[in-house]
Design a protein around this motif. Structure first.
Motif, PDB file in Angstrom:
ATOM      1  N   LEU A 128       0.058   6.323  -4.867  1.00 30.46           N
ATOM      2  CA  LEU A 128      -0.697   5.379  -5.693  1.00 30.46           C
ATOM      3  C   LEU A 128       0.047   4.058  -5.835  1.00 30.46           C
ATOM      4  N   ASN A 129       1.354   4.110  -6.136  1.00 29.48           N
ATOM      5  CA  ASN A 129       2.125   2.882  -6.309  1.00 29.48           C
ATOM      6  C   ASN A 129       2.180   2.076  -5.021  1.00 29.48           C
ATOM      7  N   THR A 130       2.266   2.776  -3.892  1.00 29.85           N
ATOM      8  CA  THR A 130       2.289   2.077  -2.605  1.00 29.85           C
ATOM      9  C   THR A 130       0.938   1.432  -2.315  1.00 29.85           C
ATOM     10  N   ALA A 131      -0.140   2.135  -2.651  1.00 28.01           N
ATOM     11  CA  ALA A 131      -1.482   1.565  -2.463  1.00 28.01           C
ATOM     12  C   ALA A 131      -1.657   0.315  -3.309  1.00 28.01           C
ATOM     13  N   ILE A 132      -1.217   0.367  -4.565  1.00 23.30           N
ATOM     14  CA  ILE A 132      -1.349  -0.776  -5.461  1.00 23.30           C
ATOM     15  C   ILE A 132      -0.491  -1.939  -4.981  1.00 23.30           C
ATOM     16  N   ALA A 133       0.718  -1.649  -4.504  1.00 20.78           N
ATOM     17  CA  ALA A 133       1.592  -2.714  -3.999  1.00 20.78           C
ATOM     18  C   ALA A 133       0.967  -3.403  -2.788  1.00 20.78           C
ATOM     19  N   ALA A 134       0.370  -2.617  -1.894  1.00 22.98           N
ATOM     20  CA  ALA A 134      -0.273  -3.196  -0.705  1.00 22.98           C
ATOM     21  C   ALA A 134      -1.495  -4.024  -1.099  1.00 22.98           C
ATOM     22  N   LEU A 135      -2.299  -3.500  -2.014  1.00 21.68           N
ATOM     23  CA  LEU A 135      -3.481  -4.234  -2.471  1.00 21.68           C
ATOM     24  C   LEU A 135      -3.091  -5.532  -3.154  1.00 21.68           C
ATOM     25  N   GLU A 288       1.091  -5.380  12.875  1.00 19.68           N
ATOM     26  CA  GLU A 288       2.057  -4.520  13.548  1.00 19.68           C
ATOM     27  C   GLU A 288       3.277  -5.293  14.035  1.00 19.68           C
ATOM     28  N   THR A 289       3.096  -6.581  14.330  1.00 23.21           N
ATOM     29  CA  THR A 289       4.219  -7.391  14.815  1.00 23.21           C
ATOM     30  C   THR A 289       5.125  -7.812  13.674  1.00 23.21           C
ATOM     31  N   ASN A 290       4.545  -8.391  12.622  1.00 26.94           N
ATOM     32  CA  ASN A 290       5.356  -8.872  11.504  1.00 26.94           C
ATOM     33  C   ASN A 290       5.846  -7.739  10.608  1.00 26.94           C
ATOM     34  N   GLY A 291       4.952  -6.776  10.322  1.00 20.95           N
ATOM     35  CA  GLY A 291       5.311  -5.703   9.399  1.00 20.95           C
ATOM     36  C   GLY A 291       6.119  -4.596  10.041  1.00 20.95           C
ATOM     37  N   GLY A 292       5.833  -4.311  11.325  1.00 21.47           N
ATOM     38  CA  GLY A 292       6.586  -3.317  12.056  1.00 21.47           C
ATOM     39  C   GLY A 292       6.244  -1.882  11.697  1.00 21.47           C
ATOM     40  N   LYS A 293       7.069  -0.960  12.184  1.00 25.81           N
ATOM     41  CA  LYS A 293       6.877   0.472  11.980  1.00 25.81           C
ATOM     42  C   LYS A 293       7.677   0.952  10.770  1.00 25.81           C
ATOM     43  N   SER A 294       7.231   2.069  10.202  1.00 24.81           N
ATOM     44  CA  SER A 294       7.916   2.725   9.079  1.00 24.81           C
ATOM     45  C   SER A 294       8.415   1.692   8.068  1.00 24.81           C
ATOM     46  N   PRO A 295       7.505   0.953   7.434  1.00 25.08           N
ATOM     47  CA  PRO A 295       7.900  -0.173   6.577  1.00 25.08           C
ATOM     48  C   PRO A 295       8.588   0.256   5.285  1.00 25.08           C
ATOM     49  N   THR A 296       9.388  -0.661   4.754  1.00 23.19           N
ATOM     50  CA  THR A 296      10.023  -0.482   3.460  1.00 23.19           C
ATOM     51  C   THR A 296       9.039  -0.875   2.357  1.00 23.19           C
ATOM     52  N   ASP A 297       9.400  -0.607   1.107  1.00 20.65           N
ATOM     53  CA  ASP A 297       8.552  -1.023  -0.022  1.00 20.65           C
ATOM     54  C   ASP A 297       8.351  -2.538  -0.013  1.00 20.65           C
ATOM     55  N   ALA A 298       9.421  -3.276   0.277  1.00 22.44           N
ATOM     56  CA  ALA A 298       9.335  -4.743   0.277  1.00 22.44           C
ATOM     57  C   ALA A 298       8.377  -5.235   1.354  1.00 22.44           C
ATOM     58  N   GLU A 299       8.391  -4.599   2.520  1.00 25.91           N
ATOM     59  CA  GLU A 299       7.507  -5.019   3.608  1.00 25.91           C
ATOM     60  C   GLU A 299       6.049  -4.690   3.289  1.00 25.91           C
ATOM     61  N   ILE A 300       5.809  -3.542   2.655  1.00 26.52           N
ATOM     62  CA  ILE A 300       4.444  -3.182   2.257  1.00 26.52           C
ATOM     63  C   ILE A 300       3.913  -4.178   1.240  1.00 26.52           C
ATOM     64  N   ALA A 301       4.783  -4.673   0.361  1.00 25.63           N
ATOM     65  CA  ALA A 301       4.382  -5.577  -0.716  1.00 25.63           C
ATOM     66  C   ALA A 301       4.430  -7.044  -0.303  1.00 25.63           C
ATOM     67  N   THR A 302       4.535  -7.331   0.995  1.00 25.57           N
ATOM     68  CA  THR A 302       4.540  -8.705   1.503  1.00 25.57           C
ATOM     69  C   THR A 302       3.138  -9.056   2.008  1.00 25.57           C
ATOM     70  N   GLY A 303       2.519 -10.047   1.388  1.00 22.60           N
ATOM     71  CA  GLY A 303       1.133 -10.383   1.686  1.00 22.60           C
ATOM     72  C   GLY A 303       0.880 -10.775   3.120  1.00 22.60           C
ATOM     73  N   SER A 304       1.830 -11.469   3.759  1.00 23.67           N
ATOM     74  CA  SER A 304       1.618 -11.930   5.130  1.00 23.67           C
ATOM     75  C   SER A 304       1.607 -10.789   6.134  1.00 23.67           C
ATOM     76  N   ASN A 305       1.973  -9.582   5.697  1.00 23.52           N
ATOM     77  CA  ASN A 305       1.915  -8.426   6.586  1.00 23.52           C
ATOM     78  C   ASN A 305       0.531  -7.768   6.599  1.00 23.52           C
ATOM     79  N   TRP A 306      -0.398  -8.303   5.796  1.00 24.22           N
ATOM     80  CA  TRP A 306      -1.770  -7.794   5.759  1.00 24.22           C
ATOM     81  C   TRP A 306      -2.706  -8.933   6.149  1.00 24.22           C
ATOM     82  N   ASP A 307      -3.372  -8.800   7.279  1.00 27.74           N
ATOM     83  CA  ASP A 307      -4.246  -9.859   7.804  1.00 27.74           C
ATOM     84  C   ASP A 307      -5.703  -9.530   7.503  1.00 27.74           C
ATOM     85  N   GLN A 308      -6.435 -10.521   6.961  1.00 29.15           N
ATOM     86  CA  GLN A 308      -7.860 -10.305   6.713  1.00 29.15           C
ATOM     87  C   GLN A 308      -8.598 -10.198   8.036  1.00 29.15           C
TER      88      GLN A 308
END
Length: 328
Positions: A128-135, A288-308
């Motif tokens: 849940l916390n990871t989902a909220i951080a990504a959102l 996949e390029t910027n965020g990479g594989k097996s991301p950390t919490d910080a990478e999941i919570a980085t907005g530029s790693n999620w493209d509309q």
């Protein structure tokens, strides 16, 4: 209880944990109206990719039957790709002494219940916390779905009026926003503003789902909903979500190990688990390029790693309201 019985824990803890987690998932999904879906479905590899046809409504045009013929630009029928990313987690090691249970004459089932319940709740909280951080990251990185009351002059807080302003970003599709995610502090601020329709739907040790004004409100103190150390004051954030805004795919590859060791005055046993789950957002694709594989919490919570990827924001996960914590 003998040491051989302690080793049998591994055979029973995992099925008990999976069953407990399934039950919690079903309750949460129903109560949150399917906006954050915690599933027990998994996928292979580092990413889960799916293709979808891009909207071609823009191909519609007006025609003048009496005008001279002219060339018209074509609209290409094309597909877009969305990617979910797999996240890895761990639990333990949890250490205990087998002689503690034999000394107290505790049954094996009690130990299994304690470990499985705590493990299931810990995994659900992580999902849940990871989902909220990504959102939070994806929405706040998209100005079209962000109502920033904090940046107004003077800054404003989380109010019913500002919640309505954030919903208005979806225009005529605001009715598709089914649930709001907020901290306990924000929830009680709204209660203080005379919003008192609080029919409780689901309760766990770290997540509460209630209903406010016909919309479900997921009340959980997820770290991503409070931004500390801002220039003027801390920022509070509320997510208003559409159906399927975030989907958690359980990797189904939980690996556990129970190890009993000698060498100390009393025998010790440790229990440890590795697990994975996938994370996908409606209308956004993991970069996949910027965020990479097996991301950390910080990478999941980085907005530029999620493209509309959705053409219209009305077909994305939802909207976000940002407010000044000191204001109400």
């Amino acid at each position: 209880m003998s040491l051989s019985e302690m080793k049998v824990f591994n055979e029973y803890i995992m099925p008990a944990t999976i069953e407990t987690l399934d039950q919690m998932v079903q309750k949460f999904n129903a109560a949150s109206r399917g906006t954050i879906l915690l599933t027990t479905e998994g996928f292979d590899g580092d990413f889960f990719e799916r293709s979808f046809w891009q909207s071609i409504h823009s191909a519609q045009r007006r025609v003048d039957r009496y005008a001279a013929q002219a060339s018209v630009a074509s609209t290409d029928l094309s597909q877009q790709k969305e990617a979910a990313v797999k996240v890895a987690g761990g639990f333990g090691p949890v250490r205990f002494e087998p002689s503690q249970l034999t000394w107290l004459r505790k049954p094996t089932a009690e130990g299994i219940s304690v470990i499985s319940q705590n493990l299931a709740e810990a995994i659900m909280q992580d999902q849940l916390n990871t989902a909220i951080a990504a959102l939070r990251a994806a929405l706040e990185n998209n100005a079209s779905v962000t109502y920033d009351a904090y940046s107004l002059s003077p800054s404003e807080g989380i109010t019913q009026a500002n919640l309505n302003n954030s919903h208005a970003l979806f225009g005529d599709m605001s009715g598709t926003l089914l649930a709001q995610v907020m901290t306990g502090s924000v929830f009680h601020k709204l209660i203080g503003q005379n919003i008192t329709n609080t029919n409780r739907l689901f309760n766990s040790t770290n997540v509460t789902v209630v209903e406010i004004l016909g919309k479900s409100v997921i009340v959980t103190d997820a770290p991503a909903l409070l931004e500390e150390g801002s220039p003027n004051a801390d920022k509070e954030k509320v997510l208003s979500l559409a159906a399927g805004a975030a989907v958690v795919f359980d990797g189904g590859d939980m690996i556990s190990n129970v190890q009993t060791v000698n060498g100390k005055t009393r025998i010790e046993t440790t229990f440890q688990v590795d697990y994975t789950f996938g994370r996908g957002l409606k209308g956004y694709s993991w970069d996949e390029t910027n965020g990479g594989k097996s991301p950390t919490d910080a990478e999941i919570a980085t907005g530029s790693n999620w493209d509309q990827t959705a053409t219209s924001i009305k077909h994305t996960a939802g909207v976000i309201l940002v407010g000044d914590e000191t204001k109400s």
